[in-house]
Design an enzyme around this catalytic site. Structure first.
Site, short mmCIF file in Angstrom:
data_model
loop_
_atom_site.label_atom_id
_atom_site.label_comp_id
_atom_site.label_asym_id
_atom_site.label_seq_id
_atom_site.Cartn_x
_atom_site.Cartn_y
_atom_site.Cartn_z
N ARG A 193 0.82 -1.22 0.00
CA ARG A 193 0.00 0.00 0.00
C ARG A 193 0.86 1.27 0.00
NH1 ARG A 193 -3.73 -0.23 4.88
NH2 ARG A 193 -1.91 -1.22 5.79
N LEU A 234 1.14 3.49 -2.25
CA LEU A 234 0.44 4.67 -2.76
C LEU A 234 -0.42 5.30 -1.67
CD1 LEU A 234 0.01 6.43 -5.22
CD2 LEU A 234 -1.94 5.01 -5.85
N SER A 277 -19.18 2.25 15.55
CA SER A 277 -17.76 2.54 15.73
C SER A 277 -17.54 3.95 16.24
CB SER A 277 -16.98 2.31 14.43
OG SER A 277 -17.47 3.12 13.41
N HIS A 298 -19.33 11.73 6.95
CA HIS A 298 -18.28 11.84 5.93
C HIS A 298 -17.65 13.23 5.95
CE1 HIS A 298 -18.92 7.93 4.28
NE2 HIS A 298 -20.21 8.16 4.14
C1 LIG Z 1 -18.13 1.10 5.33
N1 LIG Z 1 -17.18 0.69 4.33
C2 LIG Z 1 -16.61 -0.55 4.37
C3 LIG Z 1 -16.54 -1.29 3.17
N2 LIG Z 1 -15.99 -2.51 3.15
C4 LIG Z 1 -15.50 -3.02 4.28
N3 LIG Z 1 -14.94 -4.25 4.26
N4 LIG Z 1 -15.51 -2.35 5.46
C5 LIG Z 1 -16.06 -1.12 5.53
O1 LIG Z 1 -16.05 -0.52 6.62
N5 LIG Z 1 -17.04 -0.78 2.03
C6 LIG Z 1 -17.71 0.49 1.99
C7 LIG Z 1 -17.21 1.40 3.03
C8 LIG Z 1 -15.81 1.84 2.67
N6 LIG Z 1 -15.29 2.60 3.70
C9 LIG Z 1 -14.10 2.42 4.28
C10 LIG Z 1 -13.80 3.26 5.34
C11 LIG Z 1 -12.56 3.15 5.97
C12 LIG Z 1 -11.66 2.21 5.52
C13 LIG Z 1 -10.36 2.18 6.20
O2 LIG Z 1 -10.13 2.98 7.08
N7 LIG Z 1 -9.44 1.29 5.82
C14 LIG Z 1 -8.17 1.26 6.46
C15 LIG Z 1 -7.78 -0.16 6.78
C16 LIG Z 1 -8.59 -0.68 7.88
C17 LIG Z 1 -7.92 -1.85 8.56
O3 LIG Z 1 -8.30 -2.97 8.36
N8 LIG Z 1 -6.89 -1.58 9.30
C18 LIG Z 1 -6.12 -2.59 10.00
C19 LIG Z 1 -4.67 -2.48 9.63
C20 LIG Z 1 -4.15 -1.14 9.91
C21 LIG Z 1 -2.79 -0.93 9.31
O4 LIG Z 1 -2.66 -0.72 8.13
N9 LIG Z 1 -1.79 -1.00 10.13
C22 LIG Z 1 -0.46 -0.73 9.69
C23 LIG Z 1 0.34 -0.19 10.88
C24 LIG Z 1 -0.34 1.00 11.49
C25 LIG Z 1 0.47 1.62 12.62
O5 LIG Z 1 1.53 1.12 12.99
O6 LIG Z 1 0.00 2.63 13.10
C26 LIG Z 1 0.17 -1.99 9.20
O7 LIG Z 1 -0.29 -3.10 9.59
O8 LIG Z 1 1.15 -1.86 8.46
C27 LIG Z 1 -6.27 -2.39 11.50
O9 LIG Z 1 -6.90 -1.42 11.92
O10 LIG Z 1 -5.78 -3.25 12.23
C28 LIG Z 1 -7.11 1.85 5.58
O11 LIG Z 1 -6.06 2.14 6.18
O12 LIG Z 1 -7.27 1.97 4.36
C29 LIG Z 1 -11.95 1.37 4.47
C30 LIG Z 1 -13.20 1.48 3.84
N1 LIG Z 2 -21.25 -0.64 12.93
C1 LIG Z 2 -20.48 -0.13 11.82
C2 LIG Z 2 -21.36 0.11 10.62
C3 LIG Z 2 -20.68 0.78 9.48
S1 LIG Z 2 -21.58 0.70 8.04
C4 LIG Z 2 -19.79 1.14 12.21
O1 LIG Z 2 -20.33 1.82 13.06
O2 LIG Z 2 -18.73 1.46 11.68
#
Ligand SMILES: CN1c2c(nc(N)[nH]c2=O)NC[C@@H]1CNc1ccc(C(=O)N[C@@H](CCC(=O)N[C@@H](CCC(=O)N[C@@H](CCC(=O)O)C(=O)O)C(=O)O)C(=O)O)cc1
Ligand SMILES: N[C@@H](CCS)C(=O)O
Ligand SMILES: [Zn+2]
Length: 783
Positions: A18, A20, A458, A719
């Site tokens: 990731r 980008l 959340s 949002h």
């Molecule tokens: C409601 N939405 C969702 C969709 N699909 C889902 N499967 N889940 C959803 O909630 N589709 C429609 C919408 C799309 N919206 C979103 C909103 C937010 C995100 C998002 O914030 N994505 C995060 C990744 C989330 C995650 O799983 N994080 C993990 C890993 C975190 C991470 O990258 N850690 C780093 C180290 C970080 C540190 O050291 O501080 C690593 O491991 O390298 C976690 O929380 O554990 C994003 O970052 O893009 C997605 C869709």
């Molecule tokens: N319980 C989830 C729903 C997102 S659609 C949240 O609060 O993030």
């Protein structure tokens, strides 16, 4: 035997780790300058082309890369920038591009973007709307049109990236979203002309397409790919006319270059003749989603065109079945000859994770069944080789052996689960009493005030929360330390909700990485990757868990956290689950049984969780079905069948509880008009929906339908970083109160608060509680 050509429609842009996302977010925070971000983009493009070349792909795409979204790139290319961003009409900058996607506080300083979603309409440069790309979990920026919209060539990205590939010795195939798809995906936003027909703009748009195509041809492009996935939808006569007019003109503009028009995501049906009649050199067809139509396609395929057959699934992660693909390809070769057949993936690989190479922890047996984007490149080339007769027969044998291992694996099939699904009866999906009876019982048991306040689940997933989880995953934090950290976050969050007067608190979901992945990780029949990220929108990614076998729930998944949360407060704690349809739609799912069967297995597993929560004394349970609507098939004729099994799955999950247990469901960014009957059929006691940004317009469907159960229309646009005032929320609740009986109305935000910061959430929720209190007092005074 001549060699069969290979190509792909697009490659994931986020990078194996990731890169980008990370660079873009640093740029947004002002921690790196634009040239540094540009240079990360350039390196990624080079790396991606080199990987494709090394795999043996003949024709690599360019302009499939994007810093945010390919539709947004087209908006900028055509100079279709909404006036509120203060664009000066010159070349559209990266700053303006991000402002369209993310909002700009000041339209004259469009770089000072302010949010991860979009700003509310009160802000000068509020972001353009974002919506899902067909039936994927990828979201694009919606083009905005007015009756006087003009288009003009306004970026050089497509030419620059073509030249960048040329400099690396590649004659790449530039990719561009097609004119009919572009107009279809856009929206008229013109208060003076709300009924303006956006297809009227075609004549103004086509000259820019002609200019782009002619310029690419002049620069030496041999092939240009134009994506028209709307061919997989029900098309109006107007859209069909637009196709005829567009391609008659674009074919002329192409000169020495050849056009390839791509359709994907579904069958062509009554659009088949129109598609085959396009005056272009090559057509791409999705033979995965459209397998049943391949015969018809081949029988009618014109003698003067090349057919690109997408036999590798661009939307899923399973290793291709070479024998099955070769059967289709052989049939095509027999009809068209090797020179007129190309091998490809069904759609862009954007919807696939990047590479299996870094997956060191993935279960070895299951890893053998998978192919991510890089592995799919190899599959395409191998299939073309086998088809040309020069192929790697060892690869074919290895593929057969792997397919056999998967088919026969004991880990996939669980007779007890199959028997349980077979034994489902209508009674499993029925509550003991009708809603009116349940409502009385619940009112008495829960003792909530009028206009009860709650949130969607959340609370902010701060850098601290994510960092703690990352440390725990790397064993830098022990289980006990991580647990203590999460308990403290949860306790503080609940105490704060009690303090400000939220009537029904939630625990905050701090222990969850994602609302789907979290459940996938705990269910038997699922595996999850370490790096299988897929872009969802902008820099946001998701890591869909992989549903490979029959589903069971080895142990309760949320009962511990919810019970702990309930112990912190006297108020009724709302337990939080993700529903079966959403888990299904946001997972990579098995391709060896119908989705409906997988969904029912999930429904039974989540039902067990619901019943365990009830047993543990949890009086209110929310079952999120955020993705119910996006799972709708692209063709309306298939909707009812989907809605039948989706609603049944929800009912099986939710409806085993006693009358006194209150079931909530939640749906965000949905249009409800055409599915309101199905939503009512779910029979949840309370539904919370996203309505604030539409100024409660999305509530109309519920009002017209006379929706009988309780509703929480969102009053806080999560949002946006904007903090809604008491008055704004009061006015939204009043608007809802005018059409929904007061006793059925809840007060809550649009969706979860995970992407927001505490500094926004705190004042916004305090205002929300105050707005509800004021209305409550006014209602009591009126009695
Ligand atoms: C409601 N939405 C969702 C969709 N699909 C889902 N499967 N889940 C959803 O909630 N589709 C429609 C919408 C799309 N919206 C979103 C909103 C937010 C995100 C998002 O914030 N994505 C995060 C990744 C989330 C995650 O799983 N994080 C993990 C890993 C975190 C991470 O990258 N850690 C780093 C180290 C970080 C540190 O050291 O501080 C690593 O491991 O390298 C976690 O929380 O554990 C994003 O970052 O893009 C997605 C869709
Ligand atoms: N319980 C989830 C729903 C997102 S659609 C949240 O609060 O993030
Ligand atoms: Zn939501």
């Amino acid at each position: 035997m001549s060699k069969i050509r290979t190509h792909i429609l697009g490659y994931p842009r986020i990078g194996e780790q990731r890169e980008l996302k990370k660079a873009t977010e640093l740029y947004w925070k002002g921690e790196i300058p634009a040239p540094a971000l540009e240079s990360v983009g350039k390196e990624l493009r080079k790396h991606h082309w080199k990987k494709q070349q090394a795999a043996g792909i003949d024709l690599v795409p360019c302009n499939d890369f994007s810093f945010y979204d390919q539709v947004l790139d087209a908006i900028c290319l055509f100079g279709n920038v909404p006036a509120r961003f203060g664009w000066d009409g010159g070349s559209v900058s990266l700053q303006t591009l991000f402002a369209i996607a993310r909002g700009a506080r000041d339209s004259k300083a469009a770089g000072s973007e302010c949010c991860g979603g979009s700003c509310g309409s009160g802000s000068a440069g509020f972001a353009s709307e974002m919506t899902k790309w067909f039936d994927t979990n990828y979201h694009y920026i919606v083009p905005e049109f007015k009756a006087d919209t003009q288009f003009k060539l306004s970026t050089t990205k497509i030419f620059d990236e073509f030249k960048e590939a040329q400099a690396l010795g590649l004659n790449a195939k530039p990719v561009l979203v097609g004119p009919v798809t572009y107009l279809t995906l856009g929206k008229v936003q013109d208060s003076a002309n709300p009924d303006f027909d956006r297809f009227e703009l075609l004549d103004r748009l086509l000259p820019v397409y002609e200019e782009v195509i002619a310029k690419l041809a002049a620069e030496g492009a041999e092939w240009i790919q134009i994506d028209e996935p709307v061919f997989a939808l029900d098309l109006s006569e107007r859209q069909k006319e637009c196709f005829i007019e567009s391609y008659a003109r674009l074919a002329k503009a192409a000169g020495s270059a050849k056009l390839l028009v791509a359709t994907y995501f579904g069958e062509l049906r009554d659009n088949l003749a129109l598609f085959l009649g396009l005056p272009v050199a090559a057509l791409h067809y999705d033979a995965v989603r459209g397998e049943a139509e391949v015969d018809a396609l081949l029988n009618a395929f014109p003698a003067d065109k090349i057919l690109s057959l997408g036999v590798i699934d661009g939307r899923n992660i399973w290793k291709n079945n070479y024998d099955a693909s070769l059967a289709i390809l052989e049939q095509a070769k027999a009809k068209l000859g090797a020179a007129r057949l190309w091998v490809s993936a069904s759609s862009s690989l954007l919807h696939s994770p990047v590479s299996l190479a870094s997956e060191k922890k993935l279960d070895a047996e299951i890893k053998d069944w998978l192919a991510f984007a890089d592995e799919k490149l190899v599959e395409i080339v191998t299939l073309a080789g086998l088809l040309s007769g020069s192929g790697d027969s060892a690869a074919l044998e290895a593929n057969r052996a792997s397919q056999k291992r998967r088919r026969e694996s004991r880990r996939i099939h669980n007779p007890a689960v199959k028997a349980r699904v077979a034994a489902i009866t209508a009674a499993d999906g029925k509550r003991d009493s009708v809603f009116a009876v349940r409502q009385e019982v619940q009112r008495e048991k829960l003792g909530l005030p009028l206009f009860p306040t709650t949130t969607i689940g959340s609370f902010p997933q701060t850098a601290e929360v994510r960092a703690a989880r990352a440390k725990w995953k790397k064993s830098a934090l022990s289980d006990a330390e991580y647990d203590a950290f999460l308990k403290e976050e949860t306790r503080k969050c609940i105490e704060w909700q009690d303090e400000i007067g939220i009537d029904m608190p939630v625990h905050g979901e701090f222990e969850r990485n994602d609302m789907v992945e979290y459940f996938g990780e705990q269910l038997e029949g699922y595996v999850f990757s370490q790096f299988g990220w897929v872009q969802s929108y902008g820099s946001r990614c998701v890591k869909p868990p992989i549903l490979f076998g029959d589903i069971t729930r080895p142990k309760p998944m949320t009962v511990g956290w919810t019970s702990f949360a309930q112990s912190v407060t006297k108020n009724p704690m709302k337990g939080m689950l993700t529903g079966p349809v959403t888990i299904l739609n946001w997972s990579f799912v098995r391709d060896d049984q119908p989705r409906s069967v997988s969904c029912k297995q999930l429904a039974l597993a989540i039902r067990d969780e619901v019943l365990d929560l009830e047993k543990a004394g949890v009086r209110v349970i929310q079952i999120d079905e955020a993705a119910l609507r996006e799972g709708l098939p692209l063709r309306k004729s298939q909707w009812q069948e989907y809605l039948d099994w989706a609603v049944e799955s929800f009912r099986i999950t939710a409806n085993g509880v006693k009358d006194e247990t209150q079931i909530h469901t939640h749906m965000c960014y949905s249009e409800f008009n055409d599915i309101i009957g199905a939503i009512a059929g779910m029979d949840a006691d309370v539904i919370t929906i996203e309505t604030s940004r539409s100024n409660m317009e999305l509530l109309d469907a519920f009002v017209e339908f006379k929706y009988p159960n309780e509703i929480g229309p969102g009053v806080y646009d999560i949002h946006s970083p904007r903090i809604p005032s008491v008055e704004q929320m009061e006015s939204l609740i009043k608007k809802a109160g005018a059409v929904i009986p007061a006793g059925n109305l809840w007060v809550n935000p649009d969706c979860g608060l995970k992407t927001r910061g505490w500094e926004e959430v705190r004042p916004a929720l305090i205002n929300m509680v105050e707005a509800a209190r004021k209305l409550r007092a006014a209602a009591l005074a009126a009695v």
